[in-house]
Scaffold this motif. Structure first.
Motif, PDB file in Angstrom:
ATOM      1  N   LEU A 233       0.830  -1.207   0.000  1.00 55.60           N
ATOM      2  CA  LEU A 233       0.000   0.000   0.000  1.00 55.60           C
ATOM      3  C   LEU A 233       0.865   1.257   0.000  1.00 55.60           C
ATOM      4  CD1 LEU A 233      -2.789   1.312   0.107  1.00 55.60           C
ATOM      5  CD2 LEU A 233      -2.642   1.223   2.605  1.00 55.60           C
ATOM      6  N   ILE A 234       1.953   1.227   0.750  1.00 54.94           N
ATOM      7  CA  ILE A 234       2.849   2.388   0.791  1.00 54.94           C
ATOM      8  C   ILE A 234       3.412   2.673  -0.601  1.00 54.94           C
ATOM      9  CG2 ILE A 234       5.078   3.200   1.688  1.00 54.94           C
ATOM     10  CD1 ILE A 234       4.307   1.677   4.317  1.00 54.94           C
ATOM     11  N   ALA A 235       3.853   1.644  -1.313  1.00 55.17           N
ATOM     12  CA  ALA A 235       4.354   1.844  -2.677  1.00 55.17           C
ATOM     13  C   ALA A 235       3.238   2.284  -3.611  1.00 55.17           C
ATOM     14  CB  ALA A 235       5.007   0.559  -3.180  1.00 55.17           C
ATOM     15  N   GLU A 236       2.079   1.665  -3.471  1.00 54.88           N
ATOM     16  CA  GLU A 236       0.946   1.959  -4.346  1.00 54.88           C
ATOM     17  C   GLU A 236       0.491   3.410  -4.223  1.00 54.88           C
ATOM     18  OE1 GLU A 236      -2.562  -1.010  -5.508  1.00 54.88           O
ATOM     19  OE2 GLU A 236      -2.769  -0.221  -3.472  1.00 54.88           O
ATOM     20  N   GLU A 237       0.559   3.947  -3.010  1.00 50.47           N
ATOM     21  CA  GLU A 237       0.101   5.316  -2.772  1.00 50.47           C
ATOM     22  C   GLU A 237       1.042   6.375  -3.350  1.00 50.47           C
ATOM     23  OE1 GLU A 237      -2.659   6.967  -1.401  1.00 50.47           O
ATOM     24  OE2 GLU A 237      -3.537   5.029  -1.892  1.00 50.47           O
ATOM     25  N   THR A 238       2.173   5.962  -3.891  1.00 49.00           N
ATOM     26  CA  THR A 238       3.046   6.893  -4.612  1.00 49.00           C
ATOM     27  C   THR A 238       2.713   6.932  -6.099  1.00 49.00           C
ATOM     28  OG1 THR A 238       4.778   5.268  -5.164  1.00 49.00           O
ATOM     29  CG2 THR A 238       4.906   6.339  -2.995  1.00 49.00           C
ATOM     30  N   GLY A 239       1.739   6.128  -6.535  1.00 49.47           N
ATOM     31  CA  GLY A 239       1.428   6.000  -7.945  1.00 49.47           C
ATOM     32  C   GLY A 239       2.259   4.949  -8.645  1.00 49.47           C
ATOM     33  N   THR A 240       3.046   4.214  -7.883  1.00 48.45           N
ATOM     34  CA  THR A 240       3.898   3.160  -8.428  1.00 48.45           C
ATOM     35  C   THR A 240       3.073   1.923  -8.760  1.00 48.45           C
ATOM     36  OG1 THR A 240       5.793   3.932  -7.139  1.00 48.45           O
ATOM     37  CG2 THR A 240       5.856   1.654  -7.901  1.00 48.45           C
ATOM     38  N   PRO A 241       3.287   1.291  -9.912  1.00 53.00           N
ATOM     39  CA  PRO A 241       2.594   0.033 -10.209  1.00 53.00           C
ATOM     40  C   PRO A 241       2.959  -1.033  -9.174  1.00 53.00           C
ATOM     41  CG  PRO A 241       3.617   0.929 -12.191  1.00 53.00           C
ATOM     42  CD  PRO A 241       4.138   1.738 -11.044  1.00 53.00           C
ATOM     43  N   VAL A 242       1.957  -1.705  -8.644  1.00 54.76           N
ATOM     44  CA  VAL A 242       2.155  -2.725  -7.616  1.00 54.76           C
ATOM     45  C   VAL A 242       1.324  -3.950  -7.969  1.00 54.76           C
ATOM     46  CG1 VAL A 242       1.698  -3.329  -5.194  1.00 54.76           C
ATOM     47  CG2 VAL A 242       2.674  -1.103  -5.759  1.00 54.76           C
ATOM     48  N   GLY A 243       1.917  -5.111  -7.814  1.00 54.19           N
ATOM     49  CA  GLY A 243       1.193  -6.358  -8.003  1.00 54.19           C
ATOM     50  C   GLY A 243       1.289  -7.210  -6.755  1.00 54.19           C
ATOM     51  N   ARG A 244       0.145  -7.607  -6.243  1.00 53.82           N
ATOM     52  CA  ARG A 244       0.101  -8.494  -5.078  1.00 53.82           C
ATOM     53  C   ARG A 244      -0.120  -9.920  -5.543  1.00 53.82           C
ATOM     54  NH1 ARG A 244      -2.474  -3.709  -3.898  1.00 53.82           N
ATOM     55  NH2 ARG A 244      -1.951  -2.676  -1.922  1.00 53.82           N
ATOM     56  N   PRO A 245       0.489 -10.906  -4.884  1.00 56.70           N
ATOM     57  CA  PRO A 245       0.291 -12.298  -5.290  1.00 56.70           C
ATOM     58  C   PRO A 245      -1.176 -12.692  -5.202  1.00 56.70           C
ATOM     59  CG  PRO A 245       2.098 -12.100  -3.722  1.00 56.70           C
ATOM     60  CD  PRO A 245       1.402 -10.785  -3.734  1.00 56.70           C
ATOM     61  N   VAL A 246      -1.635 -13.429  -6.185  1.00 52.39           N
ATOM     62  CA  VAL A 246      -2.976 -14.010  -6.137  1.00 52.39           C
ATOM     63  C   VAL A 246      -2.814 -15.435  -5.627  1.00 52.39           C
ATOM     64  CG1 VAL A 246      -5.014 -14.659  -7.462  1.00 52.39           C
ATOM     65  CG2 VAL A 246      -3.746 -12.574  -8.039  1.00 52.39           C
ATOM     66  N   GLY A 247      -3.202 -15.667  -4.372  1.00 51.10           N
ATOM     67  CA  GLY A 247      -2.938 -16.966  -3.768  1.00 51.10           C
ATOM     68  C   GLY A 247      -1.489 -17.063  -3.348  1.00 51.10           C
ATOM     69  N   TYR A 248      -1.051 -18.280  -3.046  1.00 51.84           N
ATOM     70  CA  TYR A 248       0.325 -18.496  -2.619  1.00 51.84           C
ATOM     71  C   TYR A 248       0.809 -19.820  -3.211  1.00 51.84           C
ATOM     72  CZ  TYR A 248       4.371 -19.478   0.253  1.00 51.84           C
ATOM     73  OH  TYR A 248       5.636 -19.763   0.663  1.00 51.84           O
ATOM     74  N   PRO A 249       1.998 -19.872  -3.803  1.00 50.61           N
ATOM     75  CA  PRO A 249       2.911 -18.740  -3.965  1.00 50.61           C
ATOM     76  C   PRO A 249       2.621 -17.956  -5.234  1.00 50.61           C
ATOM     77  CG  PRO A 249       3.983 -20.733  -4.697  1.00 50.61           C
ATOM     78  CD  PRO A 249       2.617 -21.147  -4.198  1.00 50.61           C
ATOM     79  N   GLY A 250       3.185 -16.782  -5.321  1.00 57.25           N
ATOM     80  CA  GLY A 250       3.045 -15.943  -6.495  1.00 57.25           C
ATOM     81  C   GLY A 250       4.093 -14.842  -6.444  1.00 57.25           C
ATOM     82  N   TRP A 251       4.039 -13.938  -7.401  1.00 55.20           N
ATOM     83  CA  TRP A 251       4.998 -12.849  -7.484  1.00 55.20           C
ATOM     84  C   TRP A 251       4.461 -11.590  -6.822  1.00 55.20           C
ATOM     85  CZ3 TRP A 251       9.973 -12.940  -8.812  1.00 55.20           C
ATOM     86  CH2 TRP A 251      10.446 -14.021  -9.554  1.00 55.20           C
TER      87      TRP A 251
END
Length: 267
Positions: A233-251
């Motif tokens: 969330l901290i990175a995302e709130e700078t306007g930076t593209p962020v990807g969270r893993p869908v399930g585990y494991p993921g990128w």
């Protein structure tokens, strides 16, 4: 100075108090009191400081919001009888190996999400405190991301990385040898886009370093939710593209990274 809205946001304020409570425990680092155990593999350590920091964080949140769900790295989930729809994800000591080896990059990380009508989680507030670095990062959804220098008391808004011809990539590796081999194979594909890499040892702080522009990108395979809950969330709130893993494991990734290269391992 941060804007007035985030300065008075109750969830952000509680996240900051909770992360500070965990970091206060970590600031008492004493090698004679580690009582170190191994979890999944050699080098995957947990100490009494991990457990005590999580207890401090949970107590801070529960006192203020007893109807919120609590999830964390070291203890079972705490589900209230009358759930509020909010859930906290706690990493009391992200970077335990650094902590044990007296490397300054470790922190307490706290994020909170709200369950949506479609069953998804919307991350709404986050805070990370790194006591050895004397720095705090925090964010609220739609309110920006901020860095607080605990020595000087200066608070600055984070704006993320900018395009550069000398990009740095942050990453991390698992304890399992097969997973490391896979991670290295993907890293080989990513490296031509970067001049060098950094391995900090804390996913939460990697994401914060992207948020402040010290790293241009971060990508790691196999992180757990508590590793990225606050930092994403901290990175995302700078306007930076962020990807969270869908399930585990993921990128998990953030910043200026070619996501087409973040492939899944062959089964």
């Amino acid at each position: 100075m941060e804007n007035k809205k985030i300065a008075h946001d109750p969830l952000v304020l509680l996240a900051r108090r909770a992360a500070a409570a965990g970091a206060q425990v970590l600031s008492g680092r004493d090698e004679e009191k580690f009582n170190t155990d191994e979890k999944s593999a050699a080098g995957d350590w947990v100490t009494d400081f991990d457990r005590a920091a999580e207890e401090a964080i949970r107590a801070t949140i529960f006192t203020a919001r007893p109807n919120d769900e609590l999830t964390g790295e070291e203890f079972p989930s705490q589900k209230p009888a009358n759930p509020s729809g909010y859930r906290w994800s706690i990493d009391p000591l992200d970077g335990t190996t650094n902590f044990v080896r007296n490397i300054a990059y470790y922190c307490s990380s706290v994020g909170v999400c709200q369950r949506q009508d479609d069953g998804t989680d919307l991350w709404v507030a986050a805070a990370i405190v790194a006591p050895a670095l004397q720095v705090e990062y925090f964010a609220g959804r739609g309110q920006g991301a901020w860095k607080h220098d605990l020595r000087t008391k200066k608070i600055t808004q984070l704006t993320g990385p900018v395009e550069s011809d000398a990009k740095l990539l942050g990453t991390g590796f698992g304890y399992d040898a097969e997973r490391r081999e896979f991670q290295l194979s993907v890293l080989t594909e990513l490296l031509p886009d970067f001049v060098n890499i950094r391995r900090i040892g804390s996913a939460a702080l990697d994401l914060c370093l992207v948020a402040e522009g010290s790293l241009d990108a971060y990508a790691e395979f196999g992180t757990q939710e508590y590793d990225w809950a606050a930092g994403a969330l901290i990175a995302e709130e700078t306007g930076t593209p962020v990807g969270r893993p869908v399930g585990y494991p993921g990128w998990q990734y953030a910043g200026l990274v070619d996501t087409s290269k973040l492939v899944s391992p062959k089964v």
